[in-house]
Design a protein around this motif. Structure first.
Motif, PDB file in Angstrom:
ATOM      1  N   LYS A 204     -29.403  69.087  33.095  1.00 32.23           N
ATOM      2  CA  LYS A 204     -28.355  70.010  33.506  1.00 32.23           C
ATOM      3  C   LYS A 204     -28.858  71.439  33.438  1.00 32.23           C
ATOM      4  O   LYS A 204     -29.610  71.812  32.549  1.00 32.23           O
TER       5      LYS A 204
ATOM      6  N   ILE B 130     -26.112  77.195  31.579  1.00 32.39           N
ATOM      7  CA  ILE B 130     -25.055  78.078  32.057  1.00 32.39           C
ATOM      8  C   ILE B 130     -25.273  79.452  31.456  1.00 32.39           C
ATOM      9  O   ILE B 130     -25.181  79.632  30.245  1.00 32.39           O
ATOM     10  N   CYS B 131     -25.585  80.408  32.304  1.00 34.43           N
ATOM     11  CA  CYS B 131     -25.892  81.759  31.841  1.00 34.43           C
ATOM     12  C   CYS B 131     -25.107  82.829  32.559  1.00 34.43           C
ATOM     13  O   CYS B 131     -24.786  83.866  31.971  1.00 34.43           O
TER      14      CYS B 131
ATOM     15  N   GLN C 261     -22.049  80.736  38.028  1.00 36.86           N
ATOM     16  CA  GLN C 261     -22.052  79.330  37.648  1.00 36.86           C
ATOM     17  C   GLN C 261     -20.693  78.825  37.181  1.00 36.86           C
ATOM     18  O   GLN C 261     -20.447  77.620  37.177  1.00 36.86           O
ATOM     19  N   ILE C 262     -19.815  79.710  36.768  1.00 42.40           N
ATOM     20  CA  ILE C 262     -18.523  79.265  36.246  1.00 42.40           C
ATOM     21  C   ILE C 262     -17.332  79.903  36.961  1.00 42.40           C
ATOM     22  O   ILE C 262     -16.187  79.536  36.690  1.00 42.40           O
TER      23      ILE C 262
ATOM     24  N   ALA D 109     -16.362  76.469  30.102  1.00 42.36           N
ATOM     25  CA  ALA D 109     -17.824  76.413  30.072  1.00 42.36           C
ATOM     26  C   ALA D 109     -18.315  76.113  28.668  1.00 42.36           C
ATOM     27  O   ALA D 109     -19.250  75.330  28.475  1.00 42.36           O
TER      28      ALA D 109
ATOM     29  N   ASP E 277     -19.179  72.089  29.386  1.00 41.64           N
ATOM     30  CA  ASP E 277     -20.406  72.086  30.165  1.00 41.64           C
ATOM     31  C   ASP E 277     -21.663  72.462  29.411  1.00 41.64           C
ATOM     32  O   ASP E 277     -22.410  73.333  29.811  1.00 41.64           O
TER      33      ASP E 277
ATOM     34  N   LEU F 280     -25.579  75.032  26.964  1.00 40.44           N
ATOM     35  CA  LEU F 280     -25.008  76.354  27.168  1.00 40.44           C
ATOM     36  C   LEU F 280     -25.869  77.385  26.465  1.00 40.44           C
ATOM     37  O   LEU F 280     -26.283  77.208  25.330  1.00 40.44           O
TER      38      LEU F 280
END
Length: 211
Positions: free
Chosen positions: A68, A71-72, A76-77, A200, A204, A207
């Protein structure tokens, strides 16, 4: 990168540090410089440190999700496409939008699709409660710009490739529920709410926000 928009256009563009410098915000001595964002220090309570073994176990767990993408960044969110309100929309149309859609806040754009402000569900409800029976046909025909925008109106924005931690800091410090995400040309391409960030964090991993 962040920006501030008003009904007259963009009034600021730059990193979070410069935004707070412009606002002449006095940061607490306990607040770490934004140059160090390895943890969300302004919001963490001091006095507790987990055992090193617990940290190692957590790092081992999240490292197993290598397939995956980390998420930064905002893109993305963020929620997209974005539902917007036109500054020329009458109050009746705005009430209908808030009735049909469950969002808590909507960006306001002009005829060129440039951001000029925002309207929250709370602002709308407060207006209706304040005026009550005085909201007659003439008031309902007035535009969003006439009713809710003035020379003091401003809205904070961020670019798609902006660290989510910085967005979270800006939301908390300025009590913002949402932040529109704009490309450099001023086009609204998404919006981030506190709910998006919580999802997030909760749903998800892996992270790169707090670990």
């Amino acid at each position: 990168m962040f920006a501030i928009y008003t009904p007259n256009g963009r009034s600021f563009s730059g990193p979070l540090e410069e935004l707070y410098h412009v606002q002449k915000t006095q940061l607490s001595e306990q607040t770490r410089s934004f140059q160090e964002l390895d943890e969300f220090s302004p919001l963490l309570k001091k006095g507790y440190s987990p055992a090193p073994k617990a940290i190692d176990a957590y790092n081992d767990a999240i490292s197993k999700t290598e397939t995956k993408e980390l998420i930064c960044h905002a893109y993305q969110i963020m929620t997209y496409p974005v539902a917007v309100i036109a500054d020329s929309d009458p109050l009746t149309a705005v009430i209908k939008i808030f009735t049909q859609l469950a969002y808590q806040e909507f960006p306001i754009v002009n005829s060129q699709q440039q951001l000029v402000g925002s309207l929250s569900r709370q602002q709308l409800y407060e207006y209706l409660l304040k005026h009550g029976a005085d909201v007659d046909k003439s008031s309902k025909a007035k535009s969003v710009a006439d009713l809710f925008l003035n020379e003091h109106s401003k809205i904070y924005t961020a670019e798609p490739v902006t660290d989510i931690r910085r967005i979270a800091v800006l939301q908390v410090r300025n009590h913002l529920h949402t932040i529109p995400i704009l490309e450099n040309n001023g086009k609204v391409v998404g919006i981030i709410s506190r709910t998006d960030i919580i999802k997030a964090v909760a749903i998800d991993p892996p992270l790169s926000l707090w670990c």
